[in-house]
Design a protein around this motif. Structure first.
Motif, PDB file in Angstrom:
ATOM      1  N   LEU A  84     -31.139  14.212 -24.320  1.00 57.11           N
ATOM      2  CA  LEU A  84     -31.337  14.687 -25.682  1.00 57.11           C
ATOM      3  C   LEU A  84     -31.218  16.205 -25.758  1.00 57.11           C
ATOM      4  N   THR A  85     -30.741  16.684 -26.878  1.00 59.67           N
ATOM      5  CA  THR A  85     -30.696  18.125 -27.138  1.00 59.67           C
ATOM      6  C   THR A  85     -32.030  18.559 -27.737  1.00 59.67           C
ATOM      7  N   GLU A  86     -32.208  19.860 -27.851  1.00 61.92           N
ATOM      8  CA  GLU A  86     -33.439  20.401 -28.454  1.00 61.92           C
ATOM      9  C   GLU A  86     -33.616  19.903 -29.891  1.00 61.92           C
ATOM     10  N   ILE A  87     -32.524  19.794 -30.626  1.00 62.31           N
ATOM     11  CA  ILE A  87     -32.628  19.343 -32.025  1.00 62.31           C
ATOM     12  C   ILE A  87     -33.077  17.885 -32.086  1.00 62.31           C
ATOM     13  N   SER A  88     -32.635  17.057 -31.141  1.00 59.75           N
ATOM     14  CA  SER A  88     -33.077  15.664 -31.096  1.00 59.75           C
ATOM     15  C   SER A  88     -34.546  15.561 -30.717  1.00 59.75           C
ATOM     16  N   LEU A  89     -34.993  16.442 -29.840  1.00 60.75           N
ATOM     17  CA  LEU A  89     -36.399  16.427 -29.429  1.00 60.75           C
ATOM     18  C   LEU A  89     -37.328  16.695 -30.614  1.00 60.75           C
ATOM     19  N   LYS A  90     -36.835  17.393 -31.631  1.00 61.73           N
ATOM     20  CA  LYS A  90     -37.628  17.642 -32.836  1.00 61.73           C
ATOM     21  C   LYS A  90     -37.924  16.348 -33.598  1.00 61.73           C
ATOM     22  N   LEU A  91     -37.124  15.310 -33.366  1.00 64.02           N
ATOM     23  CA  LEU A  91     -37.329  14.016 -34.020  1.00 64.02           C
ATOM     24  C   LEU A  91     -38.459  13.197 -33.384  1.00 64.02           C
ATOM     25  N   LEU A  92     -38.863  13.531 -32.181  1.00 63.01           N
ATOM     26  CA  LEU A  92     -39.802  12.692 -31.445  1.00 63.01           C
ATOM     27  C   LEU A  92     -41.145  12.481 -32.158  1.00 63.01           C
ATOM     28  N   PRO A  93     -41.762  13.498 -32.753  1.00 58.18           N
ATOM     29  CA  PRO A  93     -43.003  13.213 -33.489  1.00 58.18           C
ATOM     30  C   PRO A  93     -42.785  12.230 -34.646  1.00 58.18           C
ATOM     31  N   ILE A  94     -41.633  12.333 -35.293  1.00 58.63           N
ATOM     32  CA  ILE A  94     -41.311  11.420 -36.385  1.00 58.63           C
ATOM     33  C   ILE A  94     -41.120  10.005 -35.845  1.00 58.63           C
ATOM     34  N   LEU A  95     -40.418   9.875 -34.724  1.00 61.82           N
ATOM     35  CA  LEU A  95     -40.206   8.560 -34.130  1.00 61.82           C
ATOM     36  C   LEU A  95     -41.518   7.949 -33.649  1.00 61.82           C
ATOM     37  N   LYS A  96     -42.427   8.769 -33.161  1.00 55.84           N
ATOM     38  CA  LYS A  96     -43.742   8.270 -32.741  1.00 55.84           C
ATOM     39  C   LYS A  96     -44.474   7.675 -33.942  1.00 55.84           C
ATOM     40  N   GLU A  97     -44.460   8.391 -35.051  1.00 52.85           N
ATOM     41  CA  GLU A  97     -45.087   7.885 -36.280  1.00 52.85           C
ATOM     42  C   GLU A  97     -44.395   6.609 -36.757  1.00 52.85           C
ATOM     43  N   PHE A  98     -43.084   6.576 -36.658  1.00 48.88           N
ATOM     44  CA  PHE A  98     -42.311   5.406 -37.062  1.00 48.88           C
ATOM     45  C   PHE A  98     -42.679   4.204 -36.194  1.00 48.88           C
ATOM     46  N   SER A  99     -42.848   4.430 -34.897  1.00 50.24           N
ATOM     47  CA  SER A  99     -43.250   3.376 -33.977  1.00 50.24           C
ATOM     48  C   SER A  99     -44.651   2.855 -34.325  1.00 50.24           C
ATOM     49  N   GLU A 100     -45.550   3.759 -34.646  1.00 49.89           N
ATOM     50  CA  GLU A 100     -46.900   3.340 -35.043  1.00 49.89           C
ATOM     51  C   GLU A 100     -46.856   2.535 -36.329  1.00 49.89           C
ATOM     52  N   TRP A 101     -45.997   2.912 -37.251  1.00 51.24           N
ATOM     53  CA  TRP A 101     -45.816   2.150 -38.478  1.00 51.24           C
ATOM     54  C   TRP A 101     -45.287   0.748 -38.156  1.00 51.24           C
ATOM     55  N   GLY A 102     -44.350   0.672 -37.192  1.00 51.30           N
ATOM     56  CA  GLY A 102     -43.841  -0.622 -36.755  1.00 51.30           C
ATOM     57  C   GLY A 102     -44.939  -1.487 -36.168  1.00 51.30           C
ATOM     58  N   SER A 103     -45.861  -0.879 -35.424  1.00 50.96           N
ATOM     59  CA  SER A 103     -47.000  -1.622 -34.882  1.00 50.96           C
ATOM     60  C   SER A 103     -47.859  -2.187 -36.008  1.00 50.96           C
ATOM     61  N   LEU A 104     -48.076  -1.389 -37.045  1.00 53.29           N
ATOM     62  CA  LEU A 104     -48.826  -1.876 -38.202  1.00 53.29           C
ATOM     63  C   LEU A 104     -48.136  -3.068 -38.854  1.00 53.29           C
ATOM     64  N   LEU A 105     -46.827  -2.975 -38.988  1.00 56.08           N
ATOM     65  CA  LEU A 105     -46.066  -4.084 -39.570  1.00 56.08           C
ATOM     66  C   LEU A 105     -46.185  -5.345 -38.724  1.00 56.08           C
ATOM     67  N   MET A 106     -46.106  -5.174 -37.395  1.00 56.62           N
ATOM     68  CA  MET A 106     -46.230  -6.333 -36.502  1.00 56.62           C
ATOM     69  C   MET A 106     -47.610  -6.964 -36.634  1.00 56.62           C
ATOM     70  N   GLU A 107     -48.655  -6.144 -36.677  1.00 51.98           N
ATOM     71  CA  GLU A 107     -50.015  -6.659 -36.830  1.00 51.98           C
ATOM     72  C   GLU A 107     -50.174  -7.376 -38.170  1.00 51.98           C
ATOM     73  N   GLU A 108     -49.604  -6.795 -39.207  1.00 53.15           N
ATOM     74  CA  GLU A 108     -49.666  -7.410 -40.531  1.00 53.15           C
ATOM     75  C   GLU A 108     -48.982  -8.776 -40.522  1.00 53.15           C
ATOM     76  N   GLU A 109     -47.818  -8.837 -39.883  1.00 59.36           N
ATOM     77  CA  GLU A 109     -47.086 -10.100 -39.812  1.00 59.36           C
ATOM     78  C   GLU A 109     -47.863 -11.140 -39.014  1.00 59.36           C
ATOM     79  N   LYS A 110     -48.457 -10.714 -37.904  1.00 60.20           N
ATOM     80  CA  LYS A 110     -49.267 -11.636 -37.108  1.00 60.20           C
ATOM     81  C   LYS A 110     -50.448 -12.147 -37.922  1.00 60.20           C
TER      82      LYS A 110
END
Length: 118
Positions: A84-110
């Motif tokens: 990854l480049t430095e500019i892509s690394l700036k996306l990582l906090p956003i992707l972490k939040e997105f992943s946590e949102w996905g976990s919420l969706l999975m729990e909701e579906e379960k």
């Protein structure tokens, strides 16, 4: 009257950002590289479960957009690594939040599935 924000406008930063990561495989590629670090082509292919043609096209696009770095070593057999480049690394906090949102969706579906069984 409040100024209307127009996504279709060429100067819309959200539109620009979405264009950079549009496509089925760019975000998953960024995710895999962020978790695993620098990877070779076949390692990326295995981690993503993607065809050669799709991976090749995705990597070319991402390299042109400055999202990944391709490092080719002059060895026999040839070795190429992607990171990854430095500019892509700036996306990582956003992707972490997105992943946590996905976990919420999975729990909701379960939860909904378990309610249907009861």
């Amino acid at each position: 009257m409040k100024k209307l924000i127009v996504y279709a406008s060429e100067d819309c930063s959200m539109r620009y950002a979405c264009r950079a990561i549009e496509g089925k495989w760019k975000l998953p590629t960024i995710y895999v590289l962020s978790v695993n670090g620098t990877l070779r082509y076949n390692e990326l292919k295995r981690a993503l479960g993607i065809t050669n043609m799709m991976l090749s096209n995705t990597l070319k696009d991402m390299e042109q957009e400055g999202l990944i770095v391709r490092h080719q070593y002059n060895e026999i057999p040839p070795r190429v690594e992607y990171s990854l480049t430095e500019i892509s690394l700036k996306l990582l906090p956003i992707l972490k939040e997105f992943s946590e949102w996905g976990s919420l969706l999975m729990e909701e579906e379960k939860g909904l599935t378990n309610q249907e069984i009861d």
